[in-house]
Write a protein that holds these residues in place. Structure first.
Motif, mmCIF file in Angstrom:
data_model
loop_
_atom_site.group_PDB
_atom_site.id
_atom_site.type_symbol
_atom_site.label_atom_id
_atom_site.label_comp_id
_atom_site.label_asym_id
_atom_site.label_seq_id
_atom_site.Cartn_x
_atom_site.Cartn_y
_atom_site.Cartn_z
ATOM 1 N N ALA A 136 -10.421 5.255 84.867
ATOM 2 C CA ALA A 136 -10.697 5.709 83.504
ATOM 3 C C ALA A 136 -9.872 4.886 82.535
ATOM 4 N N ASP A 137 -10.367 4.802 81.314
ATOM 5 C CA ASP A 137 -9.656 4.063 80.272
ATOM 6 C C ASP A 137 -8.620 4.942 79.607
ATOM 7 N N LEU A 138 -7.416 4.412 79.498
ATOM 8 C CA LEU A 138 -6.429 4.993 78.610
ATOM 9 C C LEU A 138 -6.461 4.132 77.355
ATOM 10 N N VAL A 139 -7.186 4.612 76.348
ATOM 11 C CA VAL A 139 -7.346 3.844 75.108
ATOM 12 C C VAL A 139 -6.066 4.046 74.313
ATOM 13 N N ILE A 140 -5.098 3.209 74.602
ATOM 14 C CA ILE A 140 -3.712 3.464 74.225
ATOM 15 C C ILE A 140 -3.320 2.849 72.893
ATOM 16 N N ASN A 141 -4.039 1.838 72.436
ATOM 17 C CA ASN A 141 -3.626 1.140 71.222
ATOM 18 C C ASN A 141 -4.077 1.837 69.945
ATOM 19 N N HIS A 142 -5.190 2.570 70.010
ATOM 20 C CA HIS A 142 -5.765 3.100 68.779
ATOM 21 C C HIS A 142 -6.620 4.324 69.080
ATOM 22 N N CYS A 143 -6.938 5.072 68.038
ATOM 23 C CA CYS A 143 -7.886 6.186 68.162
ATOM 24 C C CYS A 143 -8.793 6.194 66.938
ATOM 25 N N SER A 144 -9.713 7.125 66.915
ATOM 26 C CA SER A 144 -10.718 7.181 65.853
ATOM 27 C C SER A 144 -10.142 7.723 64.541
ATOM 28 N N GLN A 145 -10.689 7.221 63.441
ATOM 29 C CA GLN A 145 -10.353 7.784 62.131
ATOM 30 C C GLN A 145 -10.802 9.249 62.051
ATOM 31 N N ARG A 146 -11.725 9.662 62.908
ATOM 32 C CA ARG A 146 -12.211 11.041 62.868
ATOM 33 C C ARG A 146 -11.431 11.959 63.807
ATOM 34 N N SER A 147 -10.405 11.439 64.450
ATOM 35 C CA SER A 147 -9.601 12.278 65.341
ATOM 36 C C SER A 147 -8.798 13.300 64.538
ATOM 37 N N GLN A 148 -8.407 14.386 65.190
ATOM 38 C CA GLN A 148 -7.586 15.393 64.528
ATOM 39 C C GLN A 148 -6.232 14.802 64.149
ATOM 40 N N TRP A 149 -5.733 13.904 64.973
ATOM 41 C CA TRP A 149 -4.457 13.262 64.642
ATOM 42 C C TRP A 149 -4.547 12.547 63.293
ATOM 43 N N PHE A 150 -5.647 11.807 63.085
ATOM 44 C CA PHE A 150 -5.731 11.061 61.831
ATOM 45 C C PHE A 150 -6.045 11.984 60.662
ATOM 46 N N GLU A 151 -6.795 13.044 60.913
ATOM 47 C CA GLU A 151 -7.000 14.023 59.851
ATOM 48 C C GLU A 151 -5.654 14.619 59.428
ATOM 49 N N ASN A 152 -4.814 14.916 60.424
ATOM 50 C CA ASN A 152 -3.482 15.433 60.109
ATOM 51 C C ASN A 152 -2.641 14.398 59.375
ATOM 52 N N PHE A 153 -2.810 13.128 59.729
ATOM 53 C CA PHE A 153 -2.106 12.062 59.019
ATOM 54 C C PHE A 153 -2.454 12.090 57.539
ATOM 55 N N LYS A 154 -3.737 12.239 57.247
ATOM 56 C CA LYS A 154 -4.160 12.266 55.840
ATOM 57 C C LYS A 154 -3.685 13.532 55.136
ATOM 58 N N GLN A 155 -3.562 14.628 55.891
ATOM 59 C CA GLN A 155 -3.085 15.887 55.317
ATOM 60 C C GLN A 155 -1.562 15.977 55.331
ATOM 61 N N ARG A 156 -0.913 14.969 55.947
ATOM 62 C CA ARG A 156 0.555 14.871 56.017
ATOM 63 C C ARG A 156 1.150 16.044 56.785
ATOM 64 N N LYS A 157 0.550 16.332 57.958
ATOM 65 C CA LYS A 157 1.088 17.400 58.800
ATOM 66 C C LYS A 157 1.076 16.962 60.254
ATOM 67 N N ASP A 158 1.820 17.662 61.069
ATOM 68 C CA ASP A 158 1.920 17.354 62.507
ATOM 69 C C ASP A 158 0.919 18.175 63.311
ATOM 70 N N PRO A 159 0.519 17.691 64.477
ATOM 71 C CA PRO A 159 0.828 16.360 65.025
ATOM 72 C C PRO A 159 -0.096 15.301 64.438
ATOM 73 N N GLY A 160 0.461 14.190 64.052
ATOM 74 C CA GLY A 160 -0.328 13.092 63.522
ATOM 75 C C GLY A 160 0.284 12.427 62.317
ATOM 76 N N LYS A 161 1.103 13.169 61.575
ATOM 77 C CA LYS A 161 1.642 12.619 60.326
ATOM 78 C C LYS A 161 2.349 11.281 60.544
ATOM 79 N N ASP A 162 3.048 11.154 61.669
ATOM 80 C CA ASP A 162 3.807 9.934 61.942
ATOM 81 C C ASP A 162 3.296 9.214 63.190
ATOM 82 N N TYR A 163 1.998 9.352 63.470
ATOM 83 C CA TYR A 163 1.425 8.763 64.681
ATOM 84 C C TYR A 163 0.782 7.399 64.445
ATOM 85 N N PHE A 164 0.770 6.908 63.214
ATOM 86 C CA PHE A 164 0.018 5.699 62.922
ATOM 87 C C PHE A 164 0.885 4.641 62.248
ATOM 88 N N VAL A 165 0.523 3.387 62.480
ATOM 89 C CA VAL A 165 1.289 2.264 61.946
ATOM 90 C C VAL A 165 0.861 2.002 60.510
#
Length: 579
Positions: A136-165
């Motif tokens: 199986a693939d461990l897609v380790i470098n990146h994830c989708s803009q539609r992921s919950q992590w990235f939604e949380n990044f945009k909302q500035r909450k965890d988990p995800g707020k500090d998960y992106f470069v």
């Protein structure tokens, strides 16, 4: 020779972490990681220089929905097809990302913990893992803009707020190695205003920030989940790009290599038989670095093989292929090359850098375009672009030579696979090569993405009808390929780590010698790269006079007294001294 090293696991993990995060409280972090992996802190036995594979190992690479049947979950259809048509020659399946996704046919993952409901569910994955070595693939470098992590990044909450470069768009990032032509940074609106996030591949694939240990812990939980669901082989997708450091080229950084070593430690501590493979579509010498000292990846994708073999077959000379093979170090015991000549992506051209001249590359690209291929590009320094990969179905790529199409398509196609199957390493066959699928122009037009040309979806009934029709090229190629797989799996000299030496029989013939680990079997593998009959004097092959030699393909026998072999266009012989 294999040997074991037994150490408490906690200090081993701490040592890895200190090299990645020198400023963290790594004692605490290591304990949290082991807890996330459901591992005890006690003794850990590392099996160094131990082969977990044999000549019977061969994997088929496929999407979960490459074969479809009405009213049946595609993963169930895949299992049914594999059981009926692939056993016993195929030992493993690499199911490309089977998670919910937003683009790139799975490599923009929305949720790592779910199976895409259009494919099936975790019990379907477990059923495949119970009967096949599951990759199986461990897609380790990146994830989708539609992921919950990235939604949380945009909302500035965890988990995800500090998960992106993130990076300042005014920063000079011109030295960053890119595999694409899109802008590196994507402007993103968040509750804290505009942020510029790093996107190595596309703006829908947002790079994850492993400088944040909390993200590492999340990824460790995902790895444990996959192991518990039956995954045994982990393909670390695009792992070369995983660590970013402003002022560098952001590829193959020391933290990246240490991260691979850490993940291997954790994966093997959980499941001793598990294997880690790095997917690094980069120049050859860079790719080799992921072996480490047999303590990093168990295997690396042999990325230079597809363009060099394709070039040899369309130009009629194995000179470049032979020179490359002579320069390749044998994989240490406990590691192996993962050989492939076609995949869900294209035939990468970066791994041919320094191995083919610009004139050779131009000839290859032009020939492939004349056969209906598309070319994908990447941005390079100076604001220019260069060809990055050839997008084409392998069967159509081999319909002719640089002189144009000819009558040798099928034999050339089989010769290409014979080379791959005989080389040192474990073979991986893309399902559309096994089925001799052709370019899918309808899907290409529908999606507008070049890679779609080689991502056909077969209807199960239509496919099985083709395979039963002996007049079909699909049936003919499939039958011949299965015979090659069967022969290969029974030869100790084709063990992935068996000795290999290149033979010099002229550039028309790509030849090498394999010898089993116990030295009881030799196989001389000769492959004609041309559209002419090639005569090879028997005495030039160095066959021993004490043995009778048999061609594993035809069954014909030869001895030292015979004068020569006559190898037909794109023909091949595997001469063995073991009956």
């Amino acid at each position: 020779m294999s040997f074991s090293v037994s150490r408490p696991l906690l200090p081993v993990v701490i040592d890895h972490l200190c090299r990645i995060y020198p400023d963290e409280d790594n004692n605490t972090l290591a304990s949290r990681i082991l807890e996330a992996m459901h591992l005890e802190q006690g003794a850990f036995t590392a099996e160094l220089h131990q082969n977990k594979w044999s000549e019977s190992d061969l994997w088929v690479i496929t999407y979960g929905d490459s074969i479809l049947h009405p009213d049946e979950a595609p993963l169930k259809t895949l299992k049914r097809f594999s059981d009926q048509y692939l056993k016993p020659e195929v030992s493993g399946l690499h199911i490309l990302p089977f998670f919910p996704y937003s683009s790139d046919d799975g490599f923009a993952v929305i949720n790592y913990a779910q199976v895409n409901e259009s494919l099936g569910d975790w019990p379907d994955i477990e059923a495949i893992g119970a009967d096949y070595d599951l990759m199986a693939d461990l897609v380790i470098n990146h994830c989708s803009q539609r992921s919950q992590w990235f939604e949380n990044f945009k909302q500035r909450k965890d988990p995800g707020k500090d998960y992106f470069v993130e990076a300042d768009p005014e920063t000079d990032l011109s030295e960053v190695v890119r595999p694409r032509t899109s802008p590196l940074l994507c402007e993103t609106q968040t509750l804290d205003g505009i942020r510029h996030v790093w996107c190595t591949f596309s703006h829908d694939q947002v790079d994850l920030d492993f400088a944040n240990p909390e993200l590492l812990i999340e990824m460790v939980r995902i790895i444990r989940r996959y192991l518990e669901q039956g995954v045994r082989i982990f393909r670390l997708d695009a792992v070369a790009f995983v660590w970013k450091e402003i002022g560098t080229n952001c590829v193959h950084l020391p933290q990246t290599h240490e991260l691979v070593r850490l993940l291997r430690t954790l994966i093997e501590a959980h499941t001793e038989a598990a294997i880690v493979i790095t997917e690094t579509n980069v120049p050859n010498h860079e790719n080799l670095s992921y072996f480490g000292n047999a303590n990093e990846a168990h295997a690396i994708y042999n990325f230079s093989l597809p363009p060099l073999l394709l070039h040899a077959l369309v130009t009629g000379t194995s000179a470049h292929l032979k020179r490359w093979q002579m320069s390749m170090p044998p994989a240490q015991t406990g590691t192996f090359y993962f050989n492939f000549i076609a995949s869900h992506d294209g035939i990468g051209l970066r791994p041919a850098n320094g191995l083919l001249s610009q004139e050779d590359l131009d000839e290859l690209v032009n020939t492939m375009q004349s056969f209906g291929a598309r070319i994908s590009w990447r941005a390079v320094s100076g604001g220019t672009n260069e060809p990055y990969e050839i997008n084409v179905a392998l069967y159509d790529a081999l319909q002719g030579t640089s002189k144009g199409p000819d009558k040798w398509q099928q034999q050339r196609f089989l010769c290409a696979h014979a080379v791959m199957l005989a080389l040192e390493g474990v073979p991986g066959i893309y399902i559309h090569s096994l089925l001799a699928t052709q370019n899918d122009y309808d899907k290409l037009e529908l999606t507008g993405h070049n890679r779609s040309i080689n991502r056909h979806r077969w209807d199960y009934d239509a496919l099985t009808a083709k395979l039963l029709d002996q007049a079909s090229h699909h049936s003919q190629c499939f039958t011949a390929m299965k015979n090659l797989l069967k022969i290969r799996s029974q030869q100790p000299a084709f063990h992935p780590n068996a000795f290999q030496a290149v033979l010099h029989l002229g550039d028309e013939i790509f030849a090498f010698w394999r010898q089993s680990l116990n030295r009881n079997q030799s196989i001389f593998c000769l492959h004609n790269m041309t559209d002419e009959i090639v005569e090879v004097p028997i005495n030039s092959i160095n066959l021993t006079s004490l043995d009778v030699w048999q061609d594993l393909i035809s069954g014909d026998t030869y001895s030292f007294e015979d004068e020569s072999l006559h190898i037909p266009p794109y023909g091949f012989v595997w001469l063995t001294n073991r009956g």
